[in-house]
Design an enzyme around this catalytic site. Structure first.
Site, PDB file in Angstrom:
ATOM      1  N   HIS A 249      40.672  46.199  43.312  1.00  0.00           N
ATOM      2  CA  HIS A 249      41.347  46.048  44.559  1.00  0.00           C
ATOM      3  C   HIS A 249      42.690  46.855  44.388  1.00  0.00           C
ATOM      4  O   HIS A 249      43.469  47.327  45.417  1.00  0.00           O
ATOM      5  CB  HIS A 249      41.616  44.751  45.304  1.00  0.00           C
ATOM      6  CG  HIS A 249      42.554  44.301  44.369  1.00  0.00           C
ATOM      7  ND1 HIS A 249      42.307  43.676  42.956  1.00  0.00           N
ATOM      8  CD2 HIS A 249      43.954  44.008  44.291  1.00  0.00           C
ATOM      9  CE1 HIS A 249      43.552  43.011  42.531  1.00  0.00           C
ATOM     10  NE2 HIS A 249      44.276  43.304  43.401  1.00  0.00           N
TER      11      HIS A 249
HETATM   12  C1  UD1 Z   1      47.598  41.879  47.194  1.00  0.00           C
HETATM   13  C2  UD1 Z   1      48.556  41.807  46.224  1.00  0.00           C
HETATM   14  C3  UD1 Z   1      48.237  41.994  44.758  1.00  0.00           C
HETATM   15  C4  UD1 Z   1      47.157  41.258  44.408  1.00  0.00           C
HETATM   16  C5  UD1 Z   1      45.905  41.050  45.675  1.00  0.00           C
HETATM   17  C6  UD1 Z   1      44.973  39.929  45.239  1.00  0.00           C
HETATM   18  C7  UD1 Z   1      50.990  42.853  47.073  1.00  0.00           C
HETATM   19  C8  UD1 Z   1      51.756  43.974  47.042  1.00  0.00           C
HETATM   20  N1  UD1 Z   1      49.542  43.045  46.630  1.00  0.00           N
HETATM   21  O1  UD1 Z   1      46.948  43.025  47.306  1.00  0.00           O
HETATM   22  O2  UD1 Z   1      49.402  42.090  43.912  1.00  0.00           O
HETATM   23  O3  UD1 Z   1      46.716  41.311  43.290  1.00  0.00           O
HETATM   24  O4  UD1 Z   1      46.639  40.825  46.903  1.00  0.00           O
HETATM   25  O5  UD1 Z   1      43.945  40.079  45.957  1.00  0.00           O
HETATM   26  O6  UD1 Z   1      51.145  41.635  47.477  1.00  0.00           O
HETATM   27  N2  UD1 Z   1      42.706  41.905  54.234  1.00  0.00           N
HETATM   28  C9  UD1 Z   1      41.798  41.155  54.691  1.00  0.00           C
HETATM   29  N3  UD1 Z   1      41.945  40.129  54.709  1.00  0.00           N
HETATM   30  C10 UD1 Z   1      42.897  39.296  54.077  1.00  0.00           C
HETATM   31  C11 UD1 Z   1      43.712  39.849  53.314  1.00  0.00           C
HETATM   32  C12 UD1 Z   1      43.741  41.298  53.322  1.00  0.00           C
HETATM   33  O7  UD1 Z   1      41.158  41.659  55.533  1.00  0.00           O
HETATM   34  O8  UD1 Z   1      42.640  37.986  53.890  1.00  0.00           O
HETATM   35  C13 UD1 Z   1      43.073  43.523  54.219  1.00  0.00           C
HETATM   36  C14 UD1 Z   1      43.858  44.064  54.987  1.00  0.00           C
HETATM   37  O9  UD1 Z   1      43.463  45.193  55.602  1.00  0.00           O
HETATM   38  C15 UD1 Z   1      45.049  44.198  54.304  1.00  0.00           C
HETATM   39  C16 UD1 Z   1      44.565  44.508  52.943  1.00  0.00           C
HETATM   40  O10 UD1 Z   1      43.160  43.911  52.810  1.00  0.00           O
HETATM   41  O11 UD1 Z   1      45.968  45.281  54.859  1.00  0.00           O
HETATM   42  C17 UD1 Z   1      45.506  44.535  51.746  1.00  0.00           C
HETATM   43  O12 UD1 Z   1      45.942  43.116  51.749  1.00  0.00           O
HETATM   44  P1  UD1 Z   1      47.251  43.044  51.119  1.00  0.00           P
HETATM   45  O13 UD1 Z   1      47.628  41.551  51.031  1.00  0.00           O
HETATM   46  O14 UD1 Z   1      48.420  43.924  51.843  1.00  0.00           O
HETATM   47  O15 UD1 Z   1      47.075  43.586  49.661  1.00  0.00           O
HETATM   48  P2  UD1 Z   1      45.960  43.274  48.606  1.00  0.00           P
HETATM   49  O16 UD1 Z   1      45.308  44.566  48.425  1.00  0.00           O
HETATM   50  O17 UD1 Z   1      45.007  42.160  49.030  1.00  0.00           O
END
Ligand code: UD1
Length: 368
Positions: free
Chosen positions: A205
């Site tokens: 991820h």
């Molecule tokens: C985040 C953390 C990362 C951690 C990871 C674990 C930051 C900068 N990053 O990354 O350190 O290792 O979580 O998973 O805080 N999305 C969904 N559903 C959800 C959550 C996310 O669809 O429940 C999608 C959305 O399109 C979102 C993208 O995933 O924009 C990224 O989510 P985000 O929380 O911004 O970062 P992660 O890549 O999950």
């Protein structure tokens, strides 16, 4: 003593749960669960509350996704209101996600004490958003609970006073130990028709691996090649799935006979896979630690790690995409190595934290 326990994203829940359960048993403590809502899908959040036996959050900020600035700002605005309404005596944050830093900044500016659990880890790679989050959180937090001696050394080098630092161990191992029996009973791997130590588990991820089409394509091609020799189970993170779809790689991955893709799994189901696998290919932080504790070989597709103890004392190897096949085949021929014991990775970290909090109260460094 009212204590906010803040969680936000998938890797936070297994760090908060053991401490929540331990504080619940203390008559002097009133733990309040706060969820910022950074992760919100059922299988990225609710499933973990269920598996880790956590009640629904007392306070839910529902911030959702966004750019770094949006997410950080939205958490700060929403959490400031919650702090003014709910007035905790201490805020506990965990890990290194955007919400960790945002919550720390907000509480610190209101003069509320903050404790950071999993403090002091450093990848020394400022291109990782988590590194910024770790540095800012550790500069501001009043109490820094570290998982390993290298974290203490990092904080010391940054000029943080010893009186703020306490080596308590790895809280994730507490969750793993608490749920070990349920994990062993689950048999996710059997339901998938897999054989113990006869398969690999993949998670990806990190933006550096999944946001660039060429890099993601190279990784997928390597995985497909490896899967001709050993089946790979790949629960796909929403960020990765969105990119695989956008770059049109998802169908080739799903068409590969040896690759079993799925939605993200809950803690117990996923850990059952890890417990019984031969190897794990990942870019996660926490999985480097869990595999080290369990003695399962782990290939981490990253040039660095904030958890170096997993490479010196554990079973983790950093691995460029180019070497993925070679290293996977090496593991297939040698099998898993015996893990070394790492100090305070023992399932008792939550209880060391409770003892520390009690001593801080009795010396009037925390409100009584
Ligand atoms: C985040 C953390 C990362 C951690 C990871 C674990 C930051 C900068 N990053 O990354 O350190 O290792 O979580 O998973 O805080 N999305 C969904 N559903 C959800 C959550 C996310 O669809 O429940 C999608 C959305 O399109 C979102 C993208 O995933 O924009 C990224 O989510 P985000 O929380 O911004 O970062 P992660 O890549 O999950």
């Amino acid at each position: 003593m009212k204590i906010h326990l803040v969680c936000a994203a998938r890797p936070n829940f297994m760090k908060i749960a053991p401490l929540y359960h331990a504080l619940q048993k203390e008559s002097w403590a009133k733990p309040v669960l706060v969820h910022t809502g950074q992760h919100y899908d059922v299988n990225m959040s609710d499933a973990f509350f269920r598996d880790l036996e956590l009640p629904p959050p007392d306070i839910h900020l529902e911030v959702g996704s966004g750019s770094h600035a949006q997410q950080t700002g939205n958490v700060m605005i929403a959490y400031e209101k919650a702090l003014l309404d709910n007035k905790p005596d201490l805020v506990i944050v965990v890990g290194d996600v955007n919400s960790t830093m945002a919550v720390t900044l907000t509480a610190s500016k209101l003069g509320i004490k903050v404790a950071h659990l999993e403090a002091g880890l450093r990848s020394f790679d400022r291109t990782m958003p988590e590194e910024t989050n770790r540095i800012v959180t550790d500069v501001l937090a009043d109490i820094l609970w570290t998982p390993s001696p290298d974290a203490d050394e990092n904080l010391d080098r940054e000029g943080i006073g010893q009186d703020r630092i306490r080596f308590v161990g790895n809280i994730m191992i507490d969750s793993l130990e608490l749920l070990k029996e349920k994990i062993e009973k689950q048999a996710t791997y059997k339901k998938l028709g897999l054989i113990k130590r006869g398969f690999g588990v993949v998670t990806l991820h990190r933006p550096a691996n999944v946001d660039d089409a060429e890099t993601l394509n190279r990784i997928c091609r390597k995985l497909i090649t490896i899967s001709n020799r050993i089946p790979l189970v790949f629960p796909i993170h929403p960020r990765t799935r969105a990119n695989l779809e956008q770059f049109d790689f998802l169908s080739s991955l799903q068409a590969a006979k040896g690759v079993m893709t799925s939605e993200p799994m809950g803690y117990i189901a996923f850990m059952n896979l890890v417990f019984n696998s031969l190897l794990v290919i990942t870019d996660s932080g926490g999985i480097q630690e869990e595999t080290s504790y369990l003695g399962i070989s782990c290939l981490t597709i990253r040039p660095n790690t904030e958890r170096p103890i997993t490479t010196t004392r554990g079973t983790n190897q950093l691995c460029g995409v180019k070497d993925l096949e070679k290293k996977a085949y090496e593991i297939m021929s040698t099998g898993n190595s015996r893990p070394e014991k790492i100090q305070y990775w023992d399932g008792k970290t939550a209880s060391r934290i409770v003892t520390h909090l009690k001593s801080l109260r009795s010396s009037n460094r925390l409100p009584r």
